[in-house]
Design an enzyme around this catalytic site. Sequence first.
Site, PDB file in Angstrom:
ATOM      1  CG  ASP A   7       0.501   4.675   2.327  1.00 28.20           C
ATOM      2  OD1 ASP A   7      -0.415   5.261   1.714  1.00 28.20           O
ATOM      3  OD2 ASP A   7       0.317   4.100   3.427  1.00 28.20           O
ATOM      4  CD  GLU A  67      -2.754   4.445  -1.490  1.00 28.72           C
ATOM      5  OE1 GLU A  67      -3.938   4.109  -1.343  1.00 28.72           O
ATOM      6  OE2 GLU A  67      -1.832   4.022  -0.761  1.00 28.72           O
ATOM      7  CG  ASP A 140       1.324   3.491   7.360  1.00 24.32           C
ATOM      8  OD1 ASP A 140       0.442   4.270   6.983  1.00 24.32           O
ATOM      9  OD2 ASP A 140       1.332   2.957   8.488  1.00 24.32           O
TER      10      ASP A 140
END
Length: 163
Positions: A7, A67, A140
């Site tokens: 992330d 992501e 996260d």
Amino acid sequence: MRILGIDPGLAIIGYGVIDSDRGKHTVVDVGVIQTPKTENVPARLHMIYDAMLTLLDKYRPDHIALEELFFTKNITTGINVAQARGVILLACVDRCGRLYEYTPMQIKQAITGYGRADKHQIQAMVTRLLRLKAIPRPDDAADALAVALTHAQTARLGGLFSI
């Protein structure tokens, strides 16, 4: 297959390492890389690069899933995150080369079956799918595990999306 989910961010980068074998997933490690807000952006980018290389050398993932960036309000923050993402990509290409990218909607769909799921639904499903006792913190780190699980599902079904 060992998968590193990421992330991306500048201040906090979530990571989750899972082993995936025939639909069974096991957490190897989960955590965050943090950079101090008191440092300038170039120094923080260098810290991210070094930390990523350390992670990659330690866990030697078969695939890396990231992501995609999604931001709507603060363009300055978006630019800094994009720079951090570029450094992350560079480190990953240096060590692995098998990179895959997923949108937030693809991740939500893969994890919950609903492309507009909220953060709490995703975290609950990550916890359930990985048979964890608690939701990984900070957010996260949980998000990074969701990215890794998304890739495990996609890879298992044969639909790989490489960047």
